[in-house]
Scaffold this motif. Sequence first.
Motif, PDB file in Angstrom:
ATOM      1  N   GLY A  99       0.802  -1.229   0.000  1.00 38.38           N
ATOM      2  CA  GLY A  99       0.000   0.000   0.000  1.00 38.38           C
ATOM      3  C   GLY A  99       0.829   1.272   0.000  1.00 38.38           C
ATOM      4  O   GLY A  99       0.484   2.261   0.633  1.00 38.38           O
ATOM      5  N   ILE A 100       1.969   1.212  -0.694  1.00 35.18           N
ATOM      6  CA  ILE A 100       2.819   2.409  -0.760  1.00 35.18           C
ATOM      7  C   ILE A 100       2.708   3.019  -2.153  1.00 35.18           C
ATOM      8  O   ILE A 100       2.829   2.315  -3.158  1.00 35.18           O
ATOM      9  N   GLN A 101       2.458   4.301  -2.189  1.00 37.89           N
ATOM     10  CA  GLN A 101       2.421   4.985  -3.478  1.00 37.89           C
ATOM     11  C   GLN A 101       3.106   6.339  -3.324  1.00 37.89           C
ATOM     12  O   GLN A 101       2.732   7.140  -2.461  1.00 37.89           O
ATOM     13  N   ILE A 102       4.131   6.564  -4.121  1.00 38.75           N
ATOM     14  CA  ILE A 102       4.818   7.864  -4.092  1.00 38.75           C
ATOM     15  C   ILE A 102       4.782   8.436  -5.491  1.00 38.75           C
ATOM     16  O   ILE A 102       5.268   7.811  -6.439  1.00 38.75           O
ATOM     17  N   LYS A 103       4.184   9.583  -5.629  1.00 37.39           N
ATOM     18  CA  LYS A 103       4.168  10.275  -6.918  1.00 37.39           C
ATOM     19  C   LYS A 103       5.478  11.059  -7.044  1.00 37.39           C
ATOM     20  O   LYS A 103       6.112  11.407  -6.048  1.00 37.39           O
ATOM     21  N   LYS A 104       5.833  11.350  -8.292  1.00 37.83           N
ATOM     22  CA  LYS A 104       7.046  12.141  -8.563  1.00 37.83           C
ATOM     23  C   LYS A 104       7.242  13.278  -7.567  1.00 37.83           C
ATOM     24  O   LYS A 104       8.303  13.433  -6.976  1.00 37.83           O
ATOM     25  N   GLU A 105       6.186  14.085  -7.407  1.00 37.61           N
ATOM     26  CA  GLU A 105       6.290  15.286  -6.560  1.00 37.61           C
ATOM     27  C   GLU A 105       6.383  14.901  -5.081  1.00 37.61           C
ATOM     28  O   GLU A 105       6.885  15.675  -4.260  1.00 37.61           O
ATOM     29  N   GLY A 106       5.898  13.696  -4.775  1.00 40.55           N
ATOM     30  CA  GLY A 106       5.871  13.235  -3.392  1.00 40.55           C
ATOM     31  C   GLY A 106       7.262  13.161  -2.767  1.00 40.55           C
ATOM     32  O   GLY A 106       7.421  13.330  -1.559  1.00 40.55           O
ATOM     33  N   TRP A 107       8.292  12.940  -3.594  1.00 39.26           N
ATOM     34  CA  TRP A 107       9.668  12.818  -3.083  1.00 39.26           C
ATOM     35  C   TRP A 107      10.141  14.118  -2.433  1.00 39.26           C
ATOM     36  O   TRP A 107      11.020  14.107  -1.585  1.00 39.26           O
ATOM     37  N   ASN A 108       9.551  15.228  -2.852  1.00 43.08           N
ATOM     38  CA  ASN A 108       9.979  16.520  -2.307  1.00 43.08           C
ATOM     39  C   ASN A 108       9.690  16.637  -0.819  1.00 43.08           C
ATOM     40  O   ASN A 108      10.349  17.392  -0.114  1.00 43.08           O
ATOM     41  N   LYS A 109       8.684  15.907  -0.359  1.00 42.50           N
ATOM     42  CA  LYS A 109       8.286  16.042   1.048  1.00 42.50           C
ATOM     43  C   LYS A 109       8.932  14.983   1.951  1.00 42.50           C
ATOM     44  O   LYS A 109       8.834  15.059   3.157  1.00 42.50           O
ATOM     45  N   LEU A 110       9.558  13.992   1.324  1.00 46.46           N
ATOM     46  CA  LEU A 110      10.108  12.888   2.127  1.00 46.46           C
ATOM     47  C   LEU A 110      11.559  13.138   2.530  1.00 46.46           C
ATOM     48  O   LEU A 110      12.300  13.838   1.846  1.00 46.46           O
ATOM     49  N   HIS A 111      11.936  12.546   3.664  1.00 47.78           N
ATOM     50  CA  HIS A 111      13.312  12.689   4.143  1.00 47.78           C
ATOM     51  C   HIS A 111      14.055  11.360   4.082  1.00 47.78           C
ATOM     52  O   HIS A 111      13.438  10.297   4.088  1.00 47.78           O
ATOM     53  N   PHE A 112      15.377  11.464   4.032  1.00 46.64           N
ATOM     54  CA  PHE A 112      16.220  10.276   3.850  1.00 46.64           C
ATOM     55  C   PHE A 112      17.149  10.052   5.027  1.00 46.64           C
ATOM     56  O   PHE A 112      17.658  11.002   5.623  1.00 46.64           O
ATOM     57  N   HIS A 113      17.383   8.789   5.322  1.00 44.30           N
ATOM     58  CA  HIS A 113      18.449   8.407   6.233  1.00 44.30           C
ATOM     59  C   HIS A 113      19.490   7.668   5.402  1.00 44.30           C
ATOM     60  O   HIS A 113      19.140   6.774   4.625  1.00 44.30           O
ATOM     61  N   ILE A 114      20.737   8.047   5.574  1.00 43.52           N
ATOM     62  CA  ILE A 114      21.812   7.526   4.733  1.00 43.52           C
ATOM     63  C   ILE A 114      22.894   6.922   5.624  1.00 43.52           C
ATOM     64  O   ILE A 114      23.403   7.591   6.528  1.00 43.52           O
ATOM     65  N   ALA A 115      23.227   5.665   5.373  1.00 43.42           N
ATOM     66  CA  ALA A 115      24.313   5.030   6.135  1.00 43.42           C
ATOM     67  C   ALA A 115      25.379   4.577   5.154  1.00 43.42           C
ATOM     68  O   ALA A 115      25.103   3.816   4.223  1.00 43.42           O
ATOM     69  N   SER A 116      26.586   5.077   5.337  1.00 45.18           N
ATOM     70  CA  SER A 116      27.666   4.755   4.405  1.00 45.18           C
ATOM     71  C   SER A 116      28.857   4.167   5.144  1.00 45.18           C
ATOM     72  O   SER A 116      29.183   4.600   6.249  1.00 45.18           O
ATOM     73  N   TYR A 117      29.456   3.157   4.538  1.00 51.23           N
ATOM     74  CA  TYR A 117      30.648   2.534   5.127  1.00 51.23           C
ATOM     75  C   TYR A 117      31.752   2.488   4.096  1.00 51.23           C
ATOM     76  O   TYR A 117      31.506   2.202   2.928  1.00 51.23           O
ATOM     77  N   ASN A 118      32.972   2.749   4.531  1.00 48.08           N
ATOM     78  CA  ASN A 118      34.131   2.542   3.665  1.00 48.08           C
ATOM     79  C   ASN A 118      34.763   1.216   4.045  1.00 48.08           C
ATOM     80  O   ASN A 118      34.861   0.907   5.226  1.00 48.08           O
ATOM     81  N   ASN A 119      35.207   0.445   3.051  1.00 47.96           N
ATOM     82  CA  ASN A 119      35.836  -0.840   3.389  1.00 47.96           C
ATOM     83  C   ASN A 119      37.343  -0.681   3.600  1.00 47.96           C
ATOM     84  O   ASN A 119      38.090  -1.622   3.521  1.00 47.96           O
ATOM     85  N   PHE A 120      37.765   0.556   3.858  1.00 47.89           N
ATOM     86  CA  PHE A 120      39.159   0.793   4.217  1.00 47.89           C
ATOM     87  C   PHE A 120      39.144   1.767   5.384  1.00 47.89           C
ATOM     88  O   PHE A 120      38.195   2.524   5.545  1.00 47.89           O
ATOM     89  N   PRO A 121      40.167   1.738   6.220  1.00 52.28           N
ATOM     90  CA  PRO A 121      40.133   2.622   7.383  1.00 52.28           C
ATOM     91  C   PRO A 121      40.177   4.080   6.946  1.00 52.28           C
ATOM     92  O   PRO A 121      41.019   4.450   6.130  1.00 52.28           O
ATOM     93  N   THR A 122      39.252   4.881   7.457  1.00 55.38           N
ATOM     94  CA  THR A 122      39.258   6.309   7.147  1.00 55.38           C
ATOM     95  C   THR A 122      40.593   6.876   7.615  1.00 55.38           C
ATOM     96  O   THR A 122      41.127   7.811   7.024  1.00 55.38           O
ATOM     97  N   ALA A 123      41.127   6.261   8.673  1.00 56.29           N
ATOM     98  CA  ALA A 123      42.386   6.726   9.229  1.00 56.29           C
ATOM     99  C   ALA A 123      43.536   6.597   8.238  1.00 56.29           C
ATOM    100  O   ALA A 123      44.568   7.229   8.387  1.00 56.29           O
ATOM    101  N   ALA A 124      43.370   5.791   7.195  1.00 53.50           N
ATOM    102  CA  ALA A 124      44.445   5.632   6.226  1.00 53.50           C
ATOM    103  C   ALA A 124      44.660   6.889   5.409  1.00 53.50           C
ATOM    104  O   ALA A 124      45.619   6.989   4.653  1.00 53.50           O
ATOM    105  N   GLY A 125      43.771   7.852   5.562  1.00 51.62           N
ATOM    106  CA  GLY A 125      43.958   9.111   4.855  1.00 51.62           C
ATOM    107  C   GLY A 125      43.760   8.979   3.357  1.00 51.62           C
ATOM    108  O   GLY A 125      44.271   9.778   2.579  1.00 51.62           O
ATOM    109  N   LEU A 126      43.046   7.953   2.944  1.00 48.04           N
ATOM    110  CA  LEU A 126      42.804   7.778   1.512  1.00 48.04           C
ATOM    111  C   LEU A 126      41.489   8.456   1.145  1.00 48.04           C
ATOM    112  O   LEU A 126      40.540   8.429   1.907  1.00 48.04           O
ATOM    113  N   ALA A 127      41.476   9.045  -0.022  1.00 47.58           N
ATOM    114  CA  ALA A 127      40.310   9.816  -0.452  1.00 47.58           C
ATOM    115  C   ALA A 127      39.049   8.978  -0.387  1.00 47.58           C
ATOM    116  O   ALA A 127      39.038   7.819  -0.785  1.00 47.58           O
TER     117      ALA A 127
END
Length: 355
Positions: A99-127
């Motif tokens: 029962g989920i329906q999102i119209k094109k314009e509907g995305w403007n009102k929605l918020h996102f949660h983003i989880a990102s992981y690097n598979n290398f240590p950030t401490a390595a100083g690599l971009a």
Amino acid sequence: ADSQKWILMATARAPTNIAVIKYWGKRDENLILPINDSISITLDPDHLSATTTVAVSPSFEKDRMWLNGKEIPLSGGRYQNCLRELRSRAGDFEDERRGIQIKKEGWNKLHFHIASYNNFPTAAGLASSAAGFACLVFSLAKLMNVKEELGQLSAIARQGSGSACRSLYGGFVKWTMGNEMSGRDSIAVQLANETHWEDLIIIVAVVSSRQKETSSTSGMRESVETSSLIQHRAKVVVPSRILQMEEAIRNQNFSSFARLTCADSNQFHAVCLDTSPPIFYMNDTSHRIINLVERWNRHEETPQVAYTFDAGPNAVLIAPNRKVASSLLQRLLFYFPPGPDNELHSYVLGDKTIL
Ligand code: 2P0
């Protein structure tokens, strides 16, 4: 209410890329339009990549992001620019069963949660911004049902971080600077896919894990404002190097590839030195590595290994095959023996592993 309970998610993984003809300098800071073309190699995702999961739910009250499990602010205009571009291209979404329906314009009102992981240590100083924004844009595009070619998605990732546009493709990639004011033609194109020139081996020698002092963004701004060499580089040197590099890649001509790669890295760092006040990204260890490779290459008369350095002291070394790569590792271990005050922290292997 039940209508508030659903959550939709999408996950993507994007590798980092290493420029062999460098991007350094913008002609438009907001749209992130460069002053010259650049060429890079996208690494194998098993070694240096970002994995990002994006989620959307009517119960989310604001956009939030976590990097390696730690919440980071999302205030930056760059994220907002990417999101605006994606929203304007979003498609309808429907899941009848839930029962989920999102119209094109509907995305403007929605918020996102983003989880990102690097598979290398950030401490390595690599971009990580290249892989990070490429991955963020790709996963959001998937979630929002954006039906665009990769080239157009690369133009969106570019607005997150310039180098990110090149991470949407594997293999050898060119970022064409374009000439439209809108930036629509400032996109990444694949020169050859990841099966081309498979023998190449990339070794990242981690010289320092410290965070760099001058960010790329402010560094290149200062170079554009104060360096006269950067103009000559962008207008005269890079255009001809791009053509030669494309040919070297097409023909798998390692000598030519290595000469161009080293020369371009050195000119990029010369531009940094020509900036006022001067920017030093390389340190003594970086210089010792350059010397080691240059002496080896001169001794053999034809280049054995290419080196390239980005906005930091870590060396990216490219060998034509396993045999040369293992000889390179032997030399590195001889000149930088492991020990309590070793200058090299670790090695990260890109592309095919060799051990
Ligand atoms: C490159 N670098 O071509 C060059 C070589 C660093 C040295 O792209 O301001 O993080 O986000 O566009 O992309 C690093 O610059 O800068 C970079 P923004 P970005 O890979």
